[in-house]
Design an enzyme around this catalytic site. Structure first.
Site, PDB file in Angstrom:
ATOM      1  N   ASN A  10       1.034  -1.142  -0.035  1.00 19.62           N
ATOM      2  CA  ASN A  10      -0.232  -0.294  -0.044  1.00 19.62           C
ATOM      3  C   ASN A  10       0.799   1.227  -0.408  1.00 19.62           C
ATOM      4  O   ASN A  10       1.599   1.471   1.136  1.00 19.62           O
ATOM      5  CB  ASN A  10      -1.213   0.033   1.436  1.00 19.62           C
ATOM      6  CG  ASN A  10      -1.458   1.452   1.181  1.00 19.62           C
ATOM      7  OD1 ASN A  10      -1.680   1.963   0.261  1.00 19.62           O
ATOM      8  ND2 ASN A  10      -2.265   1.212   2.491  1.00 19.62           N
ATOM      9  N   LYS A  12      -0.037   4.622   0.263  1.00 18.52           N
ATOM     10  CA  LYS A  12      -0.322   5.816   0.528  1.00 18.52           C
ATOM     11  C   LYS A  12      -0.532   6.927  -0.278  1.00 18.52           C
ATOM     12  O   LYS A  12      -0.088   6.288  -1.713  1.00 18.52           O
ATOM     13  CB  LYS A  12      -0.011   5.594   2.040  1.00 18.52           C
ATOM     14  CG  LYS A  12       0.116   4.462   2.361  1.00 18.52           C
ATOM     15  CD  LYS A  12       0.448   4.222   4.218  1.00 18.52           C
ATOM     16  CE  LYS A  12      -0.576   2.853   4.717  1.00 18.52           C
ATOM     17  NZ  LYS A  12      -0.051   3.222   6.326  1.00 18.52           N
ATOM     18  N   HIS A  96      -9.582   1.232   5.252  1.00 19.25           N
ATOM     19  CA  HIS A  96      -8.186   1.677   6.049  1.00 19.25           C
ATOM     20  C   HIS A  96      -8.592   2.873   7.060  1.00 19.25           C
ATOM     21  O   HIS A  96      -9.329   3.371   6.985  1.00 19.25           O
ATOM     22  CB  HIS A  96      -7.264   2.475   4.900  1.00 19.25           C
ATOM     23  CG  HIS A  96      -5.997   1.742   5.334  1.00 19.25           C
ATOM     24  ND1 HIS A  96      -5.306   2.515   6.753  1.00 19.25           N
ATOM     25  CD2 HIS A  96      -5.381   0.791   5.340  1.00 19.25           C
ATOM     26  CE1 HIS A  96      -4.521   2.732   6.340  1.00 19.25           C
ATOM     27  NE2 HIS A  96      -3.840   1.792   5.259  1.00 19.25           N
ATOM     28  N   GLU A  98      -6.610   4.729   7.831  1.00 21.33           N
ATOM     29  CA  GLU A  98      -6.569   6.237   7.549  1.00 21.33           C
ATOM     30  C   GLU A  98      -7.956   6.650   7.078  1.00 21.33           C
ATOM     31  O   GLU A  98      -8.227   8.124   7.597  1.00 21.33           O
ATOM     32  CB  GLU A  98      -5.509   6.733   6.603  1.00 21.33           C
ATOM     33  CG  GLU A  98      -3.853   5.855   7.608  1.00 21.33           C
ATOM     34  CD  GLU A  98      -2.729   5.223   7.036  1.00 21.33           C
ATOM     35  OE1 GLU A  98      -2.838   5.194   5.920  1.00 21.33           O
ATOM     36  OE2 GLU A  98      -1.981   5.238   7.430  1.00 21.33           O
ATOM     37  N   GLU A 168      -5.986  -5.044  10.619  1.00 19.33           N
ATOM     38  CA  GLU A 168      -4.470  -3.724  11.098  1.00 19.33           C
ATOM     39  C   GLU A 168      -5.255  -3.107  11.877  1.00 19.33           C
ATOM     40  O   GLU A 168      -5.750  -1.837  12.178  1.00 19.33           O
ATOM     41  CB  GLU A 168      -5.008  -2.885   9.473  1.00 19.33           C
ATOM     42  CG  GLU A 168      -4.178  -3.069   8.121  1.00 19.33           C
ATOM     43  CD  GLU A 168      -4.067  -2.591   7.217  1.00 19.33           C
ATOM     44  OE1 GLU A 168      -2.550  -2.832   6.710  1.00 19.33           O
ATOM     45  OE2 GLU A 168      -4.586  -1.397   7.269  1.00 19.33           O
ATOM     46  N   GLY A 174       2.197   2.212  10.818  1.00 18.75           N
ATOM     47  CA  GLY A 174       3.198   3.454  11.007  1.00 18.75           C
ATOM     48  C   GLY A 174       4.153   3.477  11.978  1.00 18.75           C
ATOM     49  O   GLY A 174       4.704   4.717  11.976  1.00 18.75           O
ATOM     50  N   SER A 214       3.282  -2.251  10.891  1.00 18.98           N
ATOM     51  CA  SER A 214       4.706  -2.672  10.280  1.00 18.98           C
ATOM     52  C   SER A 214       4.594  -3.467  10.244  1.00 18.98           C
ATOM     53  O   SER A 214       6.534  -4.261  11.016  1.00 18.98           O
ATOM     54  CB  SER A 214       4.625  -1.945  12.135  1.00 18.98           C
ATOM     55  OG  SER A 214       4.687  -0.721  12.726  1.00 18.98           O
ATOM     56  N   GLY A 235       2.540  -1.106   4.483  1.00 15.13           N
ATOM     57  CA  GLY A 235       2.497   0.176   4.244  1.00 15.13           C
ATOM     58  C   GLY A 235       4.317   0.766   4.161  1.00 15.13           C
ATOM     59  O   GLY A 235       4.673   0.609   2.964  1.00 15.13           O
ATOM     60  N   GLY A 236       4.929   0.826   4.455  1.00 11.03           N
ATOM     61  CA  GLY A 236       6.541   1.864   5.058  1.00 11.03           C
ATOM     62  C   GLY A 236       7.387   0.673   4.237  1.00 11.03           C
ATOM     63  O   GLY A 236       7.646   0.796   3.272  1.00 11.03           O
TER      64      GLY A 236
END
Ligand code: PGA
Length: 253
Positions: A10, A12, A96, A98, A168, A174, A214, A235-236
């Site tokens: 993802n 983002k 999600h 967010e 999640e 994150g 994470s 993500g990251g």
């Protein structure tokens, strides 16, 4: 029963067209010959079609990071399922955290998105997860159950084969603070059990439940070794080709 693993990147709100094409090309290289797992990328809407060209014929699938339920119309700021398909997408991330936390999307709205995706043949990846306060207040299972029951309201068993779920925990996204493999497995088993009760055991046995929050090269193997963890929503660590490569090539330990 083991399900076919699904590794999702993802991106983002990251990447220009150039960054996205380079990243996708690097990821595509590492997916050559990959037969026993699926890889899916969720770039920003603006680069979806360019990334689709880069990954054409590689087997890599693409998703939008959100989707509306209408084909077209006066919905400023939204993207329709037809637009996602047109740009080369096969799936859409929905709900999600967010979207829930920052943009206040609620369960009813998220359910419309899930059903909208399915109506147009997109795979919805429905994200669910508790906040730190909810976990500490002993509310985890209650929140997960609410997210799943309302997110899937009106979704029939026949559509569940085309649906992916993602657990999640908000406190792990994150933050570098991954859920332990035991914490993740406990919630995944709870979700699978819930789905078995809402539909049938077959549906629950087949549905893929991803873990996100994470996920990194150094924890993917242990997470993927859990019975009810069928993949990862990353993500990251998905923004770096090398670390995502290690995640794609996880080995269960
Ligand atoms: P993270 O994000 O891997 O950076 O924690 C996961 C996600 O939000 O899907």
């Amino acid at each position: 029963m083991k399900r076919r693993p699904l590794l999702v990147g993802n991106w983002k709100m990251h990447t220009t067209v150039l960054d996205a094409c380079h990243l996708a090309a690097d990821i595509a290289k590492t997916c050559v010959g990959l037969k026993d797992r699926d890889v899916l990328l969720a770039p920003p809407f603006t680069v979806l079609s360019q990334v689709a060209h880069v990954v054409a014929e590689t087997g890599i699938l693409l998703a939008a990071q959100n989707v509306c339920w209408e084909a077209q119309g006066a919905f400023t700021g939204e993207i329709s399922p037809l637009m996602v398909l047109d740009a080369g997408g096969a799936a859409a991330i929905v709900g999600h955290s967010e979207r829930r936390q920052i943009f206040h999307e609620d369960n009813a709205l998220i359910n419309k998105r899930v059903r909208g995706a399915l109506a147009f043949g997109l795979v919805p990846i429905l994200c669910v997860g508790e906040t730190l306060d909810e976990r500490e207040g002993g509310q985890t299972f209650k929140i997960i159950e609410e997210h799943i029951r309302s997110g899937l309201a009106g979704v029939v068993a026949a559509d569940m084969g085309d649906t992916v779920l993602a657990y999640e925990p908000v406190w792990a996204i994150g933050t570098g603070q991954t859920a332990t493999k035991e914490q993740a497995q406990e919630v995944h088993a709870f979700i699978r059990n819930l789905v078995a009760g809402m539909y049938e055991k077959d549906v629950a046995d087949q549905i893929r439940i991803l873990y996100g929050g994470s996920v990194k090269p150094d924890n993917i193997d242990a997470l993927m070794a859990q019975d009810d963890i069928d993949g990862a929503l990353v993500g990251g660590a998905a923004l770096n080709a090398e670390s995502f490569e290690r995640i794609i090539h996880f080995q269960e330990i």
